[in-house]
Design a protein around this motif. Structure first.
Motif, PDB file in Angstrom:
ATOM      1  N   ASP A  83       0.817  -1.212   0.000  1.00 31.37           N
ATOM      2  CA  ASP A  83       0.000   0.000   0.000  1.00 31.37           C
ATOM      3  C   ASP A  83       0.851   1.262   0.000  1.00 31.37           C
ATOM      4  O   ASP A  83       0.439   2.302  -0.520  1.00 31.37           O
ATOM      5  CB  ASP A  83      -0.938   0.012   1.208  1.00 31.37           C
ATOM      6  N   ASP A  84       2.047   1.190   0.609  1.00 32.77           N
ATOM      7  CA  ASP A  84       2.902   2.369   0.732  1.00 32.77           C
ATOM      8  C   ASP A  84       4.137   2.300  -0.166  1.00 32.77           C
ATOM      9  O   ASP A  84       5.113   3.018   0.050  1.00 32.77           O
ATOM     10  CB  ASP A  84       3.346   2.539   2.194  1.00 32.77           C
ATOM     11  N   GLY A  85       4.074   1.437  -1.178  1.00 28.80           N
ATOM     12  CA  GLY A  85       5.214   1.315  -2.079  1.00 28.80           C
ATOM     13  C   GLY A  85       5.930  -0.003  -1.907  1.00 28.80           C
ATOM     14  O   GLY A  85       5.359  -0.988  -1.418  1.00 28.80           O
ATOM     15  N   LEU A  86       7.212  -0.043  -2.298  1.00 30.56           N
ATOM     16  CA  LEU A  86       7.979  -1.282  -2.224  1.00 30.56           C
ATOM     17  C   LEU A  86       8.182  -1.718  -0.778  1.00 30.56           C
ATOM     18  O   LEU A  86       8.362  -0.889   0.124  1.00 30.56           O
ATOM     19  CB  LEU A  86       9.330  -1.100  -2.906  1.00 30.56           C
ATOM     20  N   GLU A  87       8.185  -3.023  -0.569  1.00 32.90           N
ATOM     21  CA  GLU A  87       8.388  -3.570   0.766  1.00 32.90           C
ATOM     22  C   GLU A  87       8.979  -4.972   0.650  1.00 32.90           C
ATOM     23  O   GLU A  87       8.953  -5.596  -0.408  1.00 32.90           O
ATOM     24  CB  GLU A  87       7.068  -3.623   1.540  1.00 32.90           C
ATOM     25  N   GLY A  88       9.539  -5.451   1.776  1.00 31.24           N
ATOM     26  CA  GLY A  88      10.077  -6.804   1.815  1.00 31.24           C
ATOM     27  C   GLY A  88      11.569  -6.830   2.062  1.00 31.24           C
ATOM     28  O   GLY A  88      12.149  -5.869   2.591  1.00 31.24           O
ATOM     29  N   GLU A  89      12.198  -7.924   1.688  1.00 26.44           N
ATOM     30  CA  GLU A  89      13.638  -8.113   1.868  1.00 26.44           C
ATOM     31  C   GLU A  89      14.324  -8.224   0.517  1.00 26.44           C
ATOM     32  O   GLU A  89      13.787  -8.808  -0.420  1.00 26.44           O
ATOM     33  CB  GLU A  89      13.918  -9.392   2.666  1.00 26.44           C
ATOM     34  N   THR A  90      15.526  -7.659   0.429  1.00 26.08           N
ATOM     35  CA  THR A  90      16.301  -7.762  -0.790  1.00 26.08           C
ATOM     36  C   THR A  90      17.775  -7.867  -0.447  1.00 26.08           C
ATOM     37  O   THR A  90      18.155  -7.748   0.729  1.00 26.08           O
ATOM     38  CB  THR A  90      16.035  -6.557  -1.716  1.00 26.08           C
ATOM     39  N   PHE A  91      18.592  -8.074  -1.458  1.00 24.11           N
ATOM     40  CA  PHE A  91      20.032  -8.246  -1.259  1.00 24.11           C
ATOM     41  C   PHE A  91      20.802  -7.173  -2.017  1.00 24.11           C
ATOM     42  O   PHE A  91      20.565  -6.957  -3.203  1.00 24.11           O
ATOM     43  CB  PHE A  91      20.475  -9.637  -1.731  1.00 24.11           C
ATOM     44  N   GLU A  92      21.711  -6.522  -1.312  1.00 26.76           N
ATOM     45  CA  GLU A  92      22.619  -5.527  -1.885  1.00 26.76           C
ATOM     46  C   GLU A  92      21.916  -4.212  -2.219  1.00 26.76           C
ATOM     47  O   GLU A  92      20.704  -4.069  -2.097  1.00 26.76           O
ATOM     48  CB  GLU A  92      23.356  -6.082  -3.108  1.00 26.76           C
ATOM     49  N   TYR A 206      23.432 -13.788   6.489  1.00 24.74           N
ATOM     50  CA  TYR A 206      21.982 -13.721   6.287  1.00 24.74           C
ATOM     51  C   TYR A 206      21.194 -14.439   7.381  1.00 24.74           C
ATOM     52  O   TYR A 206      21.503 -15.558   7.780  1.00 24.74           O
ATOM     53  CB  TYR A 206      21.600 -14.323   4.933  1.00 24.74           C
ATOM     54  N   ALA A 207      20.146 -13.749   7.821  1.00 25.48           N
ATOM     55  CA  ALA A 207      19.121 -14.336   8.682  1.00 25.48           C
ATOM     56  C   ALA A 207      17.812 -13.643   8.314  1.00 25.48           C
ATOM     57  O   ALA A 207      17.784 -12.419   8.161  1.00 25.48           O
ATOM     58  CB  ALA A 207      19.435 -14.120  10.164  1.00 25.48           C
ATOM     59  N   PRO A 208      16.720 -14.389   8.131  1.00 30.00           N
ATOM     60  CA  PRO A 208      15.442 -13.760   7.760  1.00 30.00           C
ATOM     61  C   PRO A 208      15.077 -12.644   8.727  1.00 30.00           C
ATOM     62  O   PRO A 208      15.228 -12.781   9.947  1.00 30.00           O
ATOM     63  CB  PRO A 208      14.449 -14.922   7.830  1.00 30.00           C
ATOM     64  N   ALA A 209      14.601 -11.527   8.186  1.00 25.25           N
ATOM     65  CA  ALA A 209      14.316 -10.360   9.028  1.00 25.25           C
ATOM     66  C   ALA A 209      12.830 -10.153   9.282  1.00 25.25           C
ATOM     67  O   ALA A 209      12.452  -9.483  10.235  1.00 25.25           O
ATOM     68  CB  ALA A 209      14.894  -9.108   8.373  1.00 25.25           C
ATOM     69  N   ASP A 210      11.966 -10.684   8.403  1.00 22.49           N
ATOM     70  CA  ASP A 210      10.517 -10.557   8.555  1.00 22.49           C
ATOM     71  C   ASP A 210      10.111  -9.098   8.783  1.00 22.49           C
ATOM     72  O   ASP A 210       9.562  -8.749   9.837  1.00 22.49           O
ATOM     73  CB  ASP A 210      10.038 -11.434   9.724  1.00 22.49           C
ATOM     74  N   PRO A 211      10.366  -8.219   7.803  1.00 21.93           N
ATOM     75  CA  PRO A 211      10.019  -6.802   7.987  1.00 21.93           C
ATOM     76  C   PRO A 211       8.514  -6.576   8.086  1.00 21.93           C
ATOM     77  O   PRO A 211       7.719  -7.361   7.566  1.00 21.93           O
ATOM     78  CB  PRO A 211      10.587  -6.144   6.726  1.00 21.93           C
ATOM     79  N   ASP A 212       8.140  -5.487   8.748  1.00 17.89           N
ATOM     80  CA  ASP A 212       6.733  -5.118   8.860  1.00 17.89           C
ATOM     81  C   ASP A 212       6.211  -4.637   7.506  1.00 17.89           C
ATOM     82  O   ASP A 212       6.999  -4.240   6.634  1.00 17.89           O
ATOM     83  CB  ASP A 212       6.567  -3.992   9.887  1.00 17.89           C
ATOM     84  N   PRO A 213       4.887  -4.655   7.299  1.00 10.54           N
ATOM     85  CA  PRO A 213       4.330  -4.132   6.048  1.00 10.54           C
ATOM     86  C   PRO A 213       4.806  -2.694   5.805  1.00 10.54           C
ATOM     87  O   PRO A 213       4.835  -1.871   6.723  1.00 10.54           O
ATOM     88  CB  PRO A 213       2.820  -4.188   6.288  1.00 10.54           C
ATOM     89  N   GLY A 214       5.190  -2.419   4.563  1.00  8.73           N
ATOM     90  CA  GLY A 214       5.652  -1.079   4.222  1.00  8.73           C
ATOM     91  C   GLY A 214       7.119  -0.831   4.496  1.00  8.73           C
ATOM     92  O   GLY A 214       7.634   0.243   4.183  1.00  8.73           O
ATOM     93  N   GLU A 215       7.824  -1.820   5.063  1.00  8.86           N
ATOM     94  CA  GLU A 215       9.241  -1.667   5.367  1.00  8.86           C
ATOM     95  C   GLU A 215      10.099  -2.500   4.417  1.00  8.86           C
ATOM     96  O   GLU A 215       9.654  -3.500   3.864  1.00  8.86           O
ATOM     97  CB  GLU A 215       9.529  -2.081   6.815  1.00  8.86           C
TER      98      GLU A 215
END
Length: 236
Positions: A83-92, A206-215
Motif C-alpha cells: 500500500d505504501d510502495g515497495l516492501e520486503g527483503e532484498t540483497f545488496e 543472512y538471517a530472515p528479518a521478517d520486515p513489517d508491512p511497508g518496510e
C-alpha cells in the motif's frame, strides 16, 4: 556448478595480462554517450554498489550534504509493492536514481555529452563497464552481452569462468591502448573478487528479518540494514 568459495579462488587467480588481451581484442573507448548511466525503456538504472563504496560516495563532494539514501537505494529485485510502495527483503544496494530513473550522479552538458559527477569515486561496476567475467556470484551490468572472449587457459579446460563478456555499448570495437586495457583489466579482476567476497559474506551473515508491512530490509555483507543504511539491530 562450483561453490562461491571455489569461484572466489578462480577469480583471485585470474591473469591481468590475459584479461587485458581479451579487452584489447574486443576494443573499447568511452564515447560519453551516457547510455550506461541512464534508464532504459523499461527499467530505472540499476548498478550494484558495495557498502564501503556508498560511504565513499557520501564523501565524494565535500560541498554536498549526502546521506546514505542520496547515494544508494535497495536493490529492487525481490521486493513487492504494498500500500505504501515497495516492501520486503532484498540483497545488496543499487546506485540511487533521479526522477527520470537515471543515475543520480549523471549529468549532461548543453551538447548532450554525459559526465559522472563522482567520476573519481565511481563504483567498480561503473569503472569496468561494459565488461564482465562469467563467474557464478558476480553481477552482470545493464545491457545484453554482445561479444565474448575465452581466456586461453580456461578455454582449453572448457571453463565458463574463463570468459570475458562485453555488454551493449557504443564504445565497443574502438582501439584501446595497452595501458588502458591493463588498467581496466585490473579493475575487472578486483570487481570479480569483491563481488564474490560480498556474496559469500551476505550468505554467511543472512538471517530472515521478517520486515513489517511497508518496510524494506536490505541484506549486504555487513548484515541487515534499513533503507538509510543503519543496521537493523540498532533500530529494534
Amino acid at each position: 556448478m562450483q561453490s562461491l568459495d571455489a569461484e572466489l579462488e578462480d577469480a583471485r587467480q585470474l591473469s591481468v595480462a590475459d584479461l587485458a588481451d581479451a579487452i584489447e581484442s574486443i576494443g573499447f573507448e568511452c564515447t560519453r554517450c551516457g547510455a550506461c548511466c541512464k534508464a532504459d525503456a523499461e527499467d530505472d538504472h540499476t548498478a550494484t554498489v558495495f557498502p564501503d563504496e556508498v560511504r565513499t560516495l557520501e564523501e565524494s563532494d565535500r560541498d554536498a550534504d549526502y546521506d546514505w539514501r542520496d547515494v544508494a537505494r535497495p536493490m529492487p529485485y525481490g521486493l513487492s509493492t504494498g500500500d505504501d510502495g515497495l516492501e520486503g527483503e532484498t540483497f545488496e544496494w543499487a546506485l540511487q536514481t533521479d526522477g527520470c530513473g537515471d543515475c543520480t550522479f549523471y549529468e549532461e552538458d548543453e551538447s548532450g555529452t554525459g559526465a559522472c559527477t563522482a567520476h573519481d569515486d565511481r563504483p567498480l561496476i561503473c569503472r569496468t563497464y561494459p565488461f564482465s567475467i562469467a563467474l557464478a556470484g558476480t553481477s552482470q551490468p545493464m545491457g545484453e552481452a554482445v561479444d565474448s572472449v575465452a581466456l586461453d587457459a580456461e578455454h582449453d579446460a572448457g571453463d565458463e569462468g574463463g570468459v570475458v563478456r562485453a555488454h551493449e555499448c557504443d564504445g565497443l570495437g574502438r582501439d584501446i591502448s595497452r595501458e588502458d586495457a591493463e588498467t581496466l583489466a585490473r579493475a575487472l579482476k578486483e570487481r570479480a573478487v569483491r563481488e564474490l567476497e560480498e556474496a559469500i559474506a551476505v550468505r554467511d551473515e543472512y538471517a530472515p528479518a521478517d520486515p513489517d508491512p511497508g518496510e524494506i530490509v536490505v541484506h549486504d555483507s555487513e548484515g541487515a540494514k534499513r533503507v538509510d543504511g543503519t543496521p537493523l539491530e540498532e533500530s529494534e
